[in-house]
Design a protein around this motif. Structure first.
Motif, PDB file in Angstrom:
ATOM      1  N   SER A   1      -3.813   1.582   6.131  1.00  0.00           N
ATOM      2  CA  SER A   1      -3.316   0.032   6.072  1.00  0.00           C
ATOM      3  C   SER A   1      -4.528  -0.794   6.217  1.00  0.00           C
ATOM      4  CB  SER A   1      -2.289  -0.188   6.804  1.00  0.00           C
ATOM      5  OG  SER A   1      -3.016  -0.015   8.322  1.00  0.00           O
ATOM      6  N   VAL A   2      -4.618  -2.037   5.572  1.00  0.00           N
ATOM      7  CA  VAL A   2      -5.877  -2.740   5.649  1.00  0.00           C
ATOM      8  C   VAL A   2      -5.331  -4.268   5.911  1.00  0.00           C
ATOM      9  CG1 VAL A   2      -7.450  -3.832   4.316  1.00  0.00           C
ATOM     10  CG2 VAL A   2      -6.704  -1.491   3.540  1.00  0.00           C
ATOM     11  N   ASP A   3      -6.020  -4.812   6.881  1.00  0.00           N
ATOM     12  CA  ASP A   3      -5.773  -6.166   7.202  1.00  0.00           C
ATOM     13  C   ASP A   3      -7.257  -7.005   7.218  1.00  0.00           C
ATOM     14  OD1 ASP A   3      -4.918  -8.462   8.360  1.00  0.00           O
ATOM     15  OD2 ASP A   3      -4.652  -7.846  10.527  1.00  0.00           O
TER      16      ASP A   3
ATOM     17  N   LEU B   1       0.705  -1.401  -0.134  1.00  0.00           N
ATOM     18  CA  LEU B   1      -0.018   0.055  -0.020  1.00  0.00           C
ATOM     19  C   LEU B   1       0.990   1.266  -0.044  1.00  0.00           C
ATOM     20  CD1 LEU B   1      -3.139  -0.695   2.290  1.00  0.00           C
ATOM     21  CD2 LEU B   1      -3.063  -0.077  -0.203  1.00  0.00           C
ATOM     22  N   LEU B   2       1.658   1.289   0.776  1.00  0.00           N
ATOM     23  CA  LEU B   2       2.961   2.645   0.898  1.00  0.00           C
ATOM     24  C   LEU B   2       3.405   2.734  -0.575  1.00  0.00           C
ATOM     25  CD1 LEU B   2       4.669   1.997   3.925  1.00  0.00           C
ATOM     26  CD2 LEU B   2       2.855   3.246   3.961  1.00  0.00           C
ATOM     27  N   GLY B   3       3.565   1.867  -1.329  1.00  0.00           N
ATOM     28  CA  GLY B   3       4.021   1.961  -2.601  1.00  0.00           C
ATOM     29  C   GLY B   3       2.983   2.588  -3.651  1.00  0.00           C
ATOM     30  N   ALA B   4       1.907   2.002  -3.632  1.00  0.00           N
ATOM     31  CA  ALA B   4       0.849   2.131  -4.637  1.00  0.00           C
ATOM     32  C   ALA B   4       0.138   3.388  -4.203  1.00  0.00           C
ATOM     33  CB  ALA B   4      -0.023   0.846  -4.866  1.00  0.00           C
ATOM     34  N   LEU B   5      -0.460   3.701  -2.981  1.00  0.00           N
ATOM     35  CA  LEU B   5      -1.079   4.718  -2.453  1.00  0.00           C
ATOM     36  C   LEU B   5      -0.232   5.904  -1.923  1.00  0.00           C
ATOM     37  CD1 LEU B   5      -3.923   2.636  -1.451  1.00  0.00           C
ATOM     38  CD2 LEU B   5      -3.852   3.396  -3.591  1.00  0.00           C
ATOM     39  N   GLY B   6       1.018   5.900  -1.814  1.00  0.00           N
ATOM     40  CA  GLY B   6       1.582   6.809  -1.040  1.00  0.00           C
ATOM     41  C   GLY B   6       1.968   6.642   0.385  1.00  0.00           C
ATOM     42  N   VAL B   7       2.993   7.372   0.532  1.00  0.00           N
ATOM     43  CA  VAL B   7       3.455   7.039   2.260  1.00  0.00           C
ATOM     44  C   VAL B   7       2.430   7.630   3.110  1.00  0.00           C
ATOM     45  CG1 VAL B   7       5.384   7.613   3.769  1.00  0.00           C
ATOM     46  CG2 VAL B   7       6.078   6.812   1.492  1.00  0.00           C
TER      47      VAL B   7
ATOM     48  N   THR C   1      -7.766  -8.829  -1.084  1.00  0.00           N
ATOM     49  CA  THR C   1      -8.621  -7.897  -0.854  1.00  0.00           C
ATOM     50  C   THR C   1      -8.054  -6.680  -1.646  1.00  0.00           C
ATOM     51  OG1 THR C   1      -8.568  -8.469   1.532  1.00  0.00           O
ATOM     52  CG2 THR C   1      -9.349  -6.317   1.176  1.00  0.00           C
ATOM     53  N   GLU C   2      -8.902  -6.244  -2.553  1.00  0.00           N
ATOM     54  CA  GLU C   2      -8.605  -4.962  -3.304  1.00  0.00           C
ATOM     55  C   GLU C   2      -8.997  -3.508  -2.967  1.00  0.00           C
ATOM     56  OE1 GLU C   2      -9.312  -5.902  -7.653  1.00  0.00           O
ATOM     57  OE2 GLU C   2     -10.721  -4.131  -7.454  1.00  0.00           O
ATOM     58  N   VAL C   3      -8.129  -2.625  -2.795  1.00  0.00           N
ATOM     59  CA  VAL C   3      -8.427  -1.534  -2.561  1.00  0.00           C
ATOM     60  C   VAL C   3      -8.365  -0.297  -3.330  1.00  0.00           C
ATOM     61  CG1 VAL C   3      -8.468   0.476  -0.335  1.00  0.00           C
ATOM     62  CG2 VAL C   3      -8.133  -1.968   0.092  1.00  0.00           C
ATOM     63  N   ALA C   4      -9.320   0.569  -3.748  1.00  0.00           N
ATOM     64  CA  ALA C   4      -9.428   1.588  -4.449  1.00  0.00           C
ATOM     65  C   ALA C   4      -9.285   2.902  -4.164  1.00  0.00           C
ATOM     66  CB  ALA C   4     -10.241   1.461  -5.643  1.00  0.00           C
ATOM     67  N   ILE C   5      -8.095   3.686  -4.135  1.00  0.00           N
ATOM     68  CA  ILE C   5      -8.121   4.982  -3.729  1.00  0.00           C
ATOM     69  C   ILE C   5      -7.694   5.965  -4.862  1.00  0.00           C
ATOM     70  CG2 ILE C   5      -7.140   6.618  -1.978  1.00  0.00           C
ATOM     71  CD1 ILE C   5      -7.010   4.307  -0.079  1.00  0.00           C
TER      72      ILE C   5
ATOM     73  N   GLY D   1      -4.088   6.658   7.662  1.00  0.00           N
ATOM     74  CA  GLY D   1      -2.784   6.878   7.653  1.00  0.00           C
ATOM     75  C   GLY D   1      -2.681   8.315   8.194  1.00  0.00           C
ATOM     76  N   THR D   2      -1.682   9.108   7.869  1.00  0.00           N
ATOM     77  CA  THR D   2      -1.548  10.341   8.288  1.00  0.00           C
ATOM     78  C   THR D   2      -2.286  11.567   7.602  1.00  0.00           C
ATOM     79  OG1 THR D   2       0.588  10.761   6.706  1.00  0.00           O
ATOM     80  CG2 THR D   2       0.941   9.705   9.012  1.00  0.00           C
ATOM     81  N   GLN D   3      -2.864  10.990   6.542  1.00  0.00           N
ATOM     82  CA  GLN D   3      -3.635  12.002   5.821  1.00  0.00           C
ATOM     83  C   GLN D   3      -5.087  11.546   5.494  1.00  0.00           C
ATOM     84  OE1 GLN D   3      -1.684  13.369   2.094  1.00  0.00           O
ATOM     85  NE2 GLN D   3      -0.673  11.187   1.958  1.00  0.00           N
TER      86      GLN D   3
END
Length: 336
Positions: A16-18, A6-12, A121-125, A41-43
């Motif tokens: 997070s998803v579990d 997620l960090l790489g695909a959606l930005g630092v 699990t697929e997340v779209a942002i 996350g932070t934003q």
């Protein structure tokens, strides 16, 4: 498991998803439940959707070529557009009704070699879609399926391998784009007539279509044949039937059918004076009520070990924990 990508695909600083399964073991037609835990996350983040997919590997024959592919065969959207505040925590429950035709992956408490399955699990942002790691799912046989597998083992059949074949079996109603083949080596009492048996279950809420393919490849001077059988059995008959006798009857019926085939015992194609067969459609064999299925690819897989009680040759072909390695190998670099 937490999405490491997620960090790489959606930005630092992204969420997070579990995904946590209540119990990774299930059955065809039974529910698979759990929760998708999301932590902001932070934003602030606008989630477009969170979707779960049942993922497996199947074999495909196309244009004379065979290849493996990985694909979803069931999808469930568990969350639509959602605004996630920094540090916000969500726990989204889900319930997947496993399709009745879901293939078996676990027998006698051990993983069925050749089968891999999991929930992804697929997340779209912001139009970026992240497909996370897989959570393995263990699909156990239904009672009627277990009784038939037990019968094969009791008769001395040894497990060879299992896989999923993309396609449809002629004359059999299917809701999934593939069917499972569980392959066995025959015991000595049948080995004179068959080289291997492929067992397919096509399951519905009320019954199971049992499709058997008996393969006998010809020797240097004898012609080989494939024989097919199709039988419909009821879930209610699981505990009221002598399945060892029934399966033995199916096999002996196939042997009798093979003996009555034209050309049985005659010189094979390629023997002196007999030309090889022409190229064309895959070989098709006729079975119960005249139904048939095309068959175009060979099957690999190693030989099982020594028989062990009722589990016999089945359990000998399973390797505990192997599915986790195969999931990693199959899904990290597989086709979509």
């Amino acid at each position: 498991m937490v999405f490491k990508k997620l960090l790489g695909a959606l930005g630092v600083g992204g969420p997070s998803v579990d995904t946590v399964l209540s119990n990774p073991s299930t059955y065809p037609g039974a529910p698979l439940t759990g929760h998708v835990n999301v932590t902001g996350g932070t934003q602030e983040a606008d989630i477009e959707h969170i979707t779960l997919g049942l993922v497996t590997r199947m074999e495909v024959e196309s244009g004379g070529n065979d290849y493996s592919t990985v694909a979803d065969f069931f999808r469930l959207t568990v969350a639509g557009p959602t605004r996630l505040a920094p540090g916000q925590q969500l726990s989204i429950p889900f319930r997947i009704e496993m399709p009745w035709e879901t293939p078996i992956t676990t027998v006698y408490g051990q993983n069925l070699r050749g089968m891999v399955m999991g929930v992804r699990t697929e997340v779209a942002i912001a139009r970026a879609i992240d497909k996370g790691d897989l959570d393995p799912v263990h699909v156990h046989p239904l009672p009627i399926q277990q009784k038939i597998l037990d019968a094969f083992s009791q008769l001395g059949f040894r497990f060879k391998s299992a896989d999923l074949e993309h396609g449809q079996i002629y004359g059999v109603h299917q809701t999934l784009p593939f069917y499972q083949e569980i392959e066995f080596y025959p015991p000595s009492q049948y080995a004179h007539g068959i080289n291997e048996v492929e067992l397919t279950f096509v399951t519905s809420p009320h019954s199971v279509e049992v499709v058997l393919e008996f393969d006998k490849r010809g020797g240097l001077f004898t012609q080989g044949h494939d024989t097919y059988g199709r039988y419909s059995v009821s879930h209610h008959d699981a505990d009221t039937t002598d399945w060892r006798a029934v399966v033995d009857g199916w096999v002996r019926q196939a042997l009798d059918k093979r003996k009555s085939m034209p050309g049985f015992g005659q010189p094979a194609y390629g023997a002196p004076g007999y030309p090889p067969p022409g190229y064309g459609h895959p070989q098709q064999g006729y079975g119960h009520h005249g139904h048939y299925r095309g068959h175009g690819r060979g099957h690999g897989g190693g030989m099982g070990g020594m028989a062990m009680g009722v589990a016999g040759g089945l359990a000998a072909g399973y390797v505990a924990g192997e599915v986790f390695d195969e999931i990693g190998d199959a899904f990290e670099g597989g086709d979509e």
